[in-house]
Design a protein around this motif. Structure first.
Motif: not given
Length: 402
Positions: A113, A115, A154, A157-158, A160, A162-164
């Motif tokens: 989650k 990157r 943070p 938004k999440t 593509d 899947g990283c938050e």
């Protein structure tokens, strides 16, 4: 009885014995049989049960609630991000600008989650080739947690992917965790940081540690300038605490010039010192070259990629010799008998793939190591033999009785 006599007859004190980890647990929770999963505000402080990471997972009790377990991992039904005891601040973490960064407690976040930050001053190639990286990975794998939390911020938004979250500090540690297990719970300090604040924090983190490669720093700094995080080299130099503005300007120049030449992307740039990078930068810009000679010299450099990769400390000499030989050939001073036809170099998505060169009516075919895992040598050999047989040649292996 006098005060002196009382002091003499007082029984000696027993020295306190250091508590073991099990005894600390017993003091905190009773006997080991009484240790139960904890949740919420019941979690012990970090100094109560030192060295025991808090993980969310099946503890053996019904319901599968939170527990003290160093090996557990989150299941699909559990929340992936968990709070962890706040670790004591290091001097580096404490070095923040006036007003401070917005911080929170540490969290355990699955590695997949998070990157990598686009302004990291270490490339993945440099990280994986670091001789100390396997030791770091093994240490993390054995302990089941990080000795020091990484810093993330943070995402709006999440993504593509899947990283938050986005890693700002700790790219080596995060890379190790992802290689161990994409679900590895990475202890992270979540901070609200601008790009400029994050870059300054990254630079402060590197102080007193091994310097990132020149090429990697140049790439990161060029991006910070090109994308407007900093308006000038002078501003960037001051913000990152670098001593010499000219050095920063040179590293940025190397990155911009060399990156503009796609053929140089396969070279081991992260392992080169300042002098060979300066030479490559000049070639990429066509410095001291006649019009039309730049592309040919670039190919000459690509041809010696394997030599540079094997001995990066000799890269300056190797590149200088290639330049000198090229210029001598162009000026007509090279020995005609030793001249070779210009080799043809082929590249693929895996890097340098094939080189074909001819001399004295001999053809030399070289399949490079970059594609060794993709090529079946026996299959290639059979293809060549079948081609020769199709030309009417009866070929057999030298020394073979067949």
């Amino acid at each position: 009885m006098s005060d002196t006599e009382a002091k003499i007859k007082r029984p000696p004190r027993k020295r306190a014995r250091a508590s073991t980890g099990n005894e600390v647990l017993k003091k905190s929770f009773g006997s080991q049989e009484d240790v139960k999963p904890l949740s919420g505000d019941d979690l012990p402080a970090d100094d109560t049960a030192p060295g025991i990471p808090i993980r969310r997972g099946n503890s053996g009790a019904s319901g599968g609630s939170e527990g003290v377990n160093a090996q557990s991992r989150p299941s699909d039904t559990e929340k992936p991000v968990q709070t962890a005891p706040v670790a004591p601040q290091t001097e580096t973490q404490a070095a923040r600008p006036a007003g401070g960064y917005k911080t929170s407690t540490n969290y355990f976040i699955p590695a997949y989650k998070i990157r990598d930050w686009q302004y990291n001053d270490r490339t993945q190639e440099a990280i994986l080739a670091d001789p100390k990286f396997p030791e770091l990975k093994e240490s993390i794998e054995l302990s089941g947690r990080l000795a020091e939390a990484i810093v993330v911020r943070p995402l709006a938004k999440t993504g593509d992917d899947g990283c938050e979250f986005e890693q700002v500090i700790g790219c080596k540690r995060l890379t190790a965790c992802k290689l161990i297990d994409p679900n590895f719970l990475v202890e992270s300090s979540i901070q609200e940081l601008s790009d400029a604040e994050a870059a300054a924090l990254q630079a402060a983190e590197n102080k007193g540690r091994s310097d990132p490669p020149i090429w990697d720093r140049g790439l990161a700094w060029a991006k910070l300038l090109d994308q407007g995080v900093y308006s000038s080299v002078r501003e960037l130099t001051a913000a990152l605490g670098e001593k010499h503005e000219k050095t920063v300007a040179n590293y940025v120049r190397f990155a911009r010039n060399i990156a503009s030449e796609p053929e140089f992307r396969t070279l081991p740039l992260s392992f080169l010192a300042q002098n060979p990078l300066d030479l490559l930068s000049g070639i990429a810009k066509g410095k001291d070259l006649e019009p039309g000679d730049r592309e040919e010299l670039v190919q000459r450099i690509v041809e010696i990629e394997d030599d540079i990769r094997k001995r990066p400390e000799r890269a300056t000499k190797l590149i200088e010799n290639a330049i000198a030989a090229f210029k001598a050939e162009k000026s007509g001073k090279a020995d005609e008998e030793s001249k070779e036809a210009k080799p043809k170099v082929y590249q693929s998505e895996h890097g340098k793939t094939l080189t074909l060169s001819s001399k004295n009516n001999e053809l030399k075919l070289t399949l490079h190591s970059d594609i060794s895992s993709e090529i079946d040598h026996t299959e290639v050999e059979d293809m060549i033999l079948k081609y020769l047989e199709g030309k009417g040649l009866h070929v057999k292996e030298k020394g073979s009785r067949k």
